[in-house]
Design an enzyme around this catalytic site. Structure first.
Site, PDB file in Angstrom:
ATOM      1  N   TYR A 152      10.350  92.958  53.953  1.00 58.10           N
ATOM      2  CA  TYR A 152      11.350  92.389  54.105  1.00 58.10           C
ATOM      3  C   TYR A 152      12.923  93.322  53.982  1.00 58.10           C
ATOM      4  CZ  TYR A 152      15.323  88.826  53.367  1.00 58.10           C
ATOM      5  OH  TYR A 152      16.347  88.065  53.669  1.00 58.10           O
ATOM      6  N   LYS A 156      15.706  94.403  56.673  1.00 54.84           N
ATOM      7  CA  LYS A 156      17.249  94.447  56.690  1.00 54.84           C
ATOM      8  C   LYS A 156      17.816  95.764  56.587  1.00 54.84           C
ATOM      9  CE  LYS A 156      17.033  89.933  56.558  1.00 54.84           C
ATOM     10  NZ  LYS A 156      17.892  89.160  57.623  1.00 54.84           N
ATOM     11  N   PRO A 182      24.099  88.357  52.248  1.00 60.11           N
ATOM     12  CA  PRO A 182      23.924  87.409  51.423  1.00 60.11           C
ATOM     13  C   PRO A 182      23.285  87.953  50.166  1.00 60.11           C
ATOM     14  CG  PRO A 182      23.445  86.552  53.417  1.00 60.11           C
ATOM     15  CD  PRO A 182      23.457  87.626  53.613  1.00 60.11           C
ATOM     16  N   GLY A 183      23.411  87.198  49.158  1.00 64.94           N
ATOM     17  CA  GLY A 183      22.392  87.717  47.959  1.00 64.94           C
ATOM     18  C   GLY A 183      21.466  86.479  47.621  1.00 64.94           C
ATOM     19  N   VAL A 184      21.564  85.551  46.736  1.00 66.11           N
ATOM     20  CA  VAL A 184      20.436  84.553  46.482  1.00 66.11           C
ATOM     21  C   VAL A 184      21.073  83.422  46.605  1.00 66.11           C
ATOM     22  CG1 VAL A 184      18.680  84.027  44.587  1.00 66.11           C
ATOM     23  CG2 VAL A 184      19.414  86.341  44.960  1.00 66.11           C
ATOM     24  N   THR A 187      17.966  78.359  49.378  1.00 67.96           N
ATOM     25  CA  THR A 187      17.381  77.845  50.603  1.00 67.96           C
ATOM     26  C   THR A 187      15.757  77.727  50.594  1.00 67.96           C
ATOM     27  OG1 THR A 187      17.092  80.097  51.848  1.00 67.96           O
ATOM     28  CG2 THR A 187      19.297  78.463  51.996  1.00 67.96           C
TER      29      THR A 187
HETATM   30  N1  LIG Z   1      18.499  82.531  51.269  1.00 61.06           N
HETATM   31  C1  LIG Z   1      18.882  83.757  50.826  1.00 61.06           C
HETATM   32  O1  LIG Z   1      19.117  84.000  49.807  1.00 61.06           O
HETATM   33  C2  LIG Z   1      18.970  84.842  51.736  1.00 61.06           C
HETATM   34  C3  LIG Z   1      19.678  86.054  51.308  1.00 61.06           C
HETATM   35  C4  LIG Z   1      20.143  87.215  52.199  1.00 61.06           C
HETATM   36  C5  LIG Z   1      19.838  87.056  53.442  1.00 61.06           C
HETATM   37  N2  LIG Z   1      19.322  86.062  53.815  1.00 61.06           N
HETATM   38  C6  LIG Z   1      19.061  85.833  55.582  1.00 61.06           C
HETATM   39  O2  LIG Z   1      19.792  84.868  56.102  1.00 61.06           O
HETATM   40  C7  LIG Z   1      19.121  84.219  57.078  1.00 61.06           C
HETATM   41  C8  LIG Z   1      19.052  82.650  56.842  1.00 61.06           C
HETATM   42  O3  LIG Z   1      18.164  82.477  55.602  1.00 61.06           O
HETATM   43  P1  LIG Z   1      17.898  81.131  55.157  1.00 61.06           P
HETATM   44  O4  LIG Z   1      17.487  81.303  53.682  1.00 61.06           O
HETATM   45  O5  LIG Z   1      18.725  80.132  55.727  1.00 61.06           O
HETATM   46  O6  LIG Z   1      16.412  80.978  55.597  1.00 61.06           O
HETATM   47  P2  LIG Z   1      15.579  79.602  56.059  1.00 61.06           P
HETATM   48  O7  LIG Z   1      14.131  79.916  56.324  1.00 61.06           O
HETATM   49  O8  LIG Z   1      15.950  78.687  54.806  1.00 61.06           O
HETATM   50  O9  LIG Z   1      16.043  79.214  57.421  1.00 61.06           O
HETATM   51  C9  LIG Z   1      15.816  80.069  58.406  1.00 61.06           C
HETATM   52  C10 LIG Z   1      15.874  79.038  59.901  1.00 61.06           C
HETATM   53  O10 LIG Z   1      15.311  79.906  60.844  1.00 61.06           O
HETATM   54  C11 LIG Z   1      14.542  79.459  61.589  1.00 61.06           C
HETATM   55  N3  LIG Z   1      13.354  80.555  62.312  1.00 61.06           N
HETATM   56  C12 LIG Z   1      12.713  81.229  61.656  1.00 61.06           C
HETATM   57  N4  LIG Z   1      12.078  82.081  62.534  1.00 61.06           N
HETATM   58  C13 LIG Z   1      12.582  81.883  63.711  1.00 61.06           C
HETATM   59  C14 LIG Z   1      12.296  82.293  64.866  1.00 61.06           C
HETATM   60  N5  LIG Z   1      11.489  83.159  65.276  1.00 61.06           N
HETATM   61  N6  LIG Z   1      13.396  81.846  65.969  1.00 61.06           N
HETATM   62  C15 LIG Z   1      14.296  81.028  65.757  1.00 61.06           C
HETATM   63  N7  LIG Z   1      14.618  80.546  64.614  1.00 61.06           N
HETATM   64  C16 LIG Z   1      13.600  80.880  63.492  1.00 61.06           C
HETATM   65  C17 LIG Z   1      13.745  78.560  60.605  1.00 61.06           C
HETATM   66  O11 LIG Z   1      13.057  77.571  61.225  1.00 61.06           O
HETATM   67  C18 LIG Z   1      14.913  78.182  59.920  1.00 61.06           C
HETATM   68  O12 LIG Z   1      15.288  76.749  60.220  1.00 61.06           O
HETATM   69  C19 LIG Z   1      17.926  85.354  57.162  1.00 61.06           C
HETATM   70  O13 LIG Z   1      18.239  86.345  58.162  1.00 61.06           O
HETATM   71  C20 LIG Z   1      17.565  85.889  55.894  1.00 61.06           C
HETATM   72  O14 LIG Z   1      16.864  86.702  55.899  1.00 61.06           O
HETATM   73  C21 LIG Z   1      19.033  84.817  53.276  1.00 61.06           C
HETATM   74  C1  LIG Z   2      16.217  86.570  50.374  1.00 57.97           C
HETATM   75  C2  LIG Z   2      17.139  87.872  50.343  1.00 57.97           C
HETATM   76  O1  LIG Z   2      17.593  88.575  51.332  1.00 57.97           O
HETATM   77  C3  LIG Z   2      17.626  88.101  48.886  1.00 57.97           C
HETATM   78  C4  LIG Z   2      16.702  89.142  48.371  1.00 57.97           C
HETATM   79  O2  LIG Z   2      17.720  87.210  48.159  1.00 57.97           O
END
Ligand SMILES: NC(=O)c1ccc[n+]([C@@H]2O[C@H](COP(=O)([O-])OP(=O)(O)OC[C@H]3O[C@@H](n4cnc5c(N)ncnc54)[C@H](O)[C@@H]3O)[C@@H](O)[C@H]2O)c1
Ligand SMILES: CC(=O)[C@H](C)O
EC number: 1.1.1.304
Length: 257
Positions: A152, A156, A182-184, A187
């Site tokens: 992962y 990124k 983003p951090g943590v 979701t």
């Molecule tokens: N949650 C965190 O702490 C966090 C931290 C840093 C970065 N991020 C990034 O933020 C973004 C959103 O994360 P999140 O926590 O909302 O994730 P999540 O899993 O809660 O939601 C992701 C959404 O993307 C959709 N999805 C997955 N694969 C897909 C595809 N191939 N095509 C279209 N849609 C697709 C899923 O159905 C879901 O609705 C991601 O790129 C994740 O890597 C999240």
């Molecule tokens: C899911 C994510 O990108 C960080 C590590 O929280």
């Protein structure tokens, strides 16, 4: 005429929060998700709030789906102004257990998705002859590589690299390319990460790994979708017109860059 923003992976989580904020900011919003049920439910919620939106099912890892997404946005709303490459997936694995399937899946959604989405959006901006904004989902894991999140984190880091190169190559077309890191945030993604991580520790219970990460946040709380949406709203606005090629951390104080 209202500006138009596409947000991928906006059926749930951070993408839904970002799309909601952009809708409140006055954008016509194009929701996208691979999960038809989720994106339809989100569309219904948005419409009940009076936001102008449509939903387009698609898989960001497929180039044709990304070009179709832009096509549907323009068909419905007449133009494209902002494209948020938000969709992403998690992978949890110790380094020695990383396999080809994990690598292929994660790179295909998190990296191919961002490349194809950026190409589809840039193609439209160039055809319109207008300025455009691409905003990518990176992560603190694009700045620091975390144990058990090797694949992962690598995806990124790749998002960061493509954000830089697309910003350099597309600047002459009046296109800005930036990323939010983003951090943590609590979701569904972190539910899965926690569930997978704790399996590797005899002494940990479900929720313990998430708590460990949240305990490391200087500002003392986990991230809400609104926190991320605040940054994306700014990057999508005219106020950010002089910013390109940046991967901006919003994490309450976890990594310091
Ligand atoms: N949650 C965190 O702490 C966090 C931290 C840093 C970065 N991020 C990034 O933020 C973004 C959103 O994360 P999140 O926590 O909302 O994730 P999540 O899993 O809660 O939601 C992701 C959404 O993307 C959709 N999805 C997955 N694969 C897909 C595809 N191939 N095509 C279209 N849609 C697709 C899923 O159905 C879901 O609705 C991601 O790129 C994740 O890597 C999240
Ligand atoms: C899911 C994510 O990108 C960080 C590590 O929280």
């Amino acid at each position: 005429m209202a500006k138009v923003a596409v947000v991928t992976g906006s059926g749930n989580g951070l993408g839904k929060g970002i799309a909601h904020r952009l809708g409140k900011d006055g954008f016509n919003v194009v929701l996208n998700d691979i999960n038809q049920e989720a994106v339809n439910a989100t569309l219904e919620e948005f419409k009940n709030e009076g936001l102008k939106a449509i939903a387009v099912k698609g898989d960001v890892s497929k180039r044709e789906d990304q070009f179709n997404l832009v096509k549907q946005a323009v068909k419905e709303f007449g133009q494209l102004d902002v494209f948020v490459n938000n969709a992403g997936i998690d992978v949890v694995s110790p380094f020695m257990e990383i396999d080809a399937d994990q690598l292929n899946k994660a790179f295909s959604v998190n990296v191919h998705g961002v490349v194809f989405g950026t190409q589809a959006a840039a193609n439209q901006f160039i055809e319109q002859g207008t300025k455009g904004k691409v905003i990518n989902a990176c992560s603190i894991a694009g700045h620091e590589s975390f144990e058990m999140l090797g694949t992962y984190s690598a995806t990124k880091h790749a998002v960061k690299s493509f954000t830089h190169v697309a910003a350099k190559e597309l600047a002459s077309n009046n296109i800005r390319v930036n990323a939010y890191c983003p951090g943590v945030a609590g979701t569904a993604m972190w539910d899965r990460i926690d569930e997978e991580m704790v399996k590797y520790y005899d002494d940990l219970q479900p929720g313990d790994k998430y708590k460990e990460f949240v305990d490391g946040i200087s500002l003392g709380r986990s991230q809400e979708p609104e926190d991320v949406a605040n940054l994306v709203s700014f990057l999508a606005s005219d106020d950010a017109d002089y910013i390109t090629g940046q991967t901006i951390v919003t994490d309450g104080g976890i990594v310091f860059r």
